[in-house]
Design an enzyme around this catalytic site. Sequence first.
Site: not given
Ligand code: TYM
Length: 333
Positions: A113, A197, A200
């Site tokens: 990032k 992957k 968004k």
């Molecule tokens: P975020 O918002 O980017 O994504 C949410 C969830 O979707 C999964 N994900 C994917 N899995 C497989 N393939 C993909 N292309 C793909 N894109 C998104 C992510 O792995 C995630 O599970 N940091 C986290 C949010 C968060 C969180 C937490 C998660 C904050 N605190 C505590 C678990 C526990 C995030 O930005 O996910």
Amino acid sequence: MEKPIVVSGIRPTGYLHLGNYFGAVRNFIRMQNDYTCYFFIADIHSLTTHPTPTNLQAGVKQVLAEYLACGIDPEKSTIFIQSDVPEVTELYTLLNMNAYLGELERTTSFKDKARKNPDNVNAGLLTYPVLMAADIIIHKAQFVPVGKDQEQNLEMARKFAARFNRMYNNELFPIPRPFTFDGKDMIKVPGLDGSGKMGKSEGNAINLCEDPKSIRKKVMRAVTDLGPTEPNSKKAEPVENLFTLMKIVSAPETVAHFESLYNSCEIRYGDMKKQLAEDIISYTDPIRNKINDILADTDYLTKVARMGAERARESAAKTLSEVKSLIGIKSLF
Ligand code: TYM
């Protein structure tokens, strides 16, 4: 017997896409009967990219409605908004004292990032894994259902939990583990643009609320190649991605059918894409139809958020007071 505790969250940065669904939400739904689940909307995490207040609020509502439309049941699971539980940010502050610059700077997602947005390398971005650790361990989670892209963040959460236990000679926090339903490796849903992957910010996502016409259009435009010229040849990345997506959404017989056509050099990618699009639509159709109804029901959304906040705060406050007492934070009055 007590049910194992599960925590996971999603940032409200727009619509949920297939990566979110297959990487996370599908597991949430499958887990809610047998685990004590806390599923939240990580609105504070999303502030690292400075959304406008309007977009932030709309995003929170959207993800809440989408969680519910996907089938997360607010009676079975605690669904809440991160900022409704201030105990989380308090624990985050405390954990920050034992999180080191070097280890935070070495995190892949921080480096990525920072490289992509050199003008916005803020402290929240650096300490992102600490806030995520606070989210997880404040409920003493044993399992965290997330996609492959969150593996390193989860590794950091394990590290911070273990460090706290060691420092205070205690076993307050279980060491949280990644969870995949079938015991397989964590999943990575590929994009349709050839590499990497689905995401968004990658601009290659198919959203859950997307209409069938648009899904067909996106899938038909997916990057492929000229097709195999020799039997059983290795697939190039874009084609491999198409098969990976098909393995996720389609029946095994369908995948086997196109694998065999590929191996005998008879594959027509157009046919494969048509099938893939229909299989995606059969997943998203029932969800899409519900999202707008739920979004329109503001009272219901408020009720769910309030109920979730109450339950999450109760659990979080209990842990926070244990943490403070171990650290030696004690009020004089
Ligand atoms: P975020 O918002 O980017 O994504 C949410 C969830 O979707 C999964 N994900 C994917 N899995 C497989 N393939 C993909 N292309 C793909 N894109 C998104 C992510 O792995 C995630 O599970 N940091 C986290 C949010 C968060 C969180 C937490 C998660 C904050 N605190 C505590 C678990 C526990 C995030 O930005 O996910």
